[in-house]
Design a protein around this motif. Structure first.
Motif, PDB file in Angstrom:
ATOM      1  N   VAL A   2     -60.477  -7.070  15.830  1.00  0.00           N
ATOM      2  CA  VAL A   2     -59.338  -6.180  15.983  1.00  0.00           C
ATOM      3  C   VAL A   2     -58.208  -6.612  15.058  1.00  0.00           C
ATOM      4  CG1 VAL A   2     -57.546  -5.418  17.557  1.00  0.00           C
ATOM      5  CG2 VAL A   2     -59.906  -5.592  18.367  1.00  0.00           C
ATOM      6  N   PHE A  27     -61.122  -1.256  16.439  1.00  0.00           N
ATOM      7  CA  PHE A  27     -61.061  -0.532  17.710  1.00  0.00           C
ATOM      8  C   PHE A  27     -60.718   0.926  17.420  1.00  0.00           C
ATOM      9  CE2 PHE A  27     -56.436   0.051  18.383  1.00  0.00           C
ATOM     10  CZ  PHE A  27     -55.924  -0.822  17.426  1.00  0.00           C
ATOM     11  N   TYR A 115     -52.622  -5.652  21.491  1.00  0.00           N
ATOM     12  CA  TYR A 115     -52.818  -5.999  20.085  1.00  0.00           C
ATOM     13  C   TYR A 115     -51.513  -5.828  19.309  1.00  0.00           C
ATOM     14  CZ  TYR A 115     -57.662  -5.150  21.516  1.00  0.00           C
ATOM     15  OH  TYR A 115     -58.866  -5.173  22.173  1.00  0.00           O
TER      16      TYR A 115
END
Length: 126
Positions: A2, A27, A115
């Motif tokens: 990611v 992702f 994230y």
């Protein structure tokens, strides 16, 4: 893996415009609420703009309302922040973040964002 990578920052004069980009990989961007945060030296991190999935509803902080616009392109896996009428107080490191929250609306609760990108510097000065 990611990854969120910001780009588009720089040094501009007051009243100018910049467009920041946040490119996601690893992702499916369309499944995530996305937001831009900023942090100036000596100040706390501040939520700037966020955008939900599906309907793409947005929310802006009072300090940027009417000047900044967040958009997303889930096909390209990119989120943008169009910044107009920039002011010296907009100077900060701008970071994008992704949240898998199922909330109907987006918010700036840092703990809900899984994230984060490394950030890009925006400096507004004459």
């Amino acid at each position: 893996q990611v990854q969120l990578v910001e780009s588009g920052g720089g040094l501009v004069q007051p009243g100018s415009s910049l467009r920041l980009s946040c490119t996601a990989s690893g992702f499916t961007l369309g499944h995530y609420i996305m937001a831009w945060f900023r942090q100036a030296p000596g100040k706390e991190r501040e939520g700037v703009s966020c955008i939900t999935t599906t309907l793409g509803s947005t929310s802006n902080s009072n300090s940027v309302e009417g000047r900044f616009t967040i958009t997303r392109d889930d096909v390209k896996n990119v989120v943008y922040l169009q910044m107009d009428s920039l002011r010296p107080e907009d100077t900060a490191v701008y970071s994008c973040a992704a949240s898998s929250s199922l909330n109907y609306n987006c918010n700036f609760h840092v703990s809900e964002y899984e994230y984060w990108g490394q950030g890009t510097q925006v400096t507004v000065s004459s």
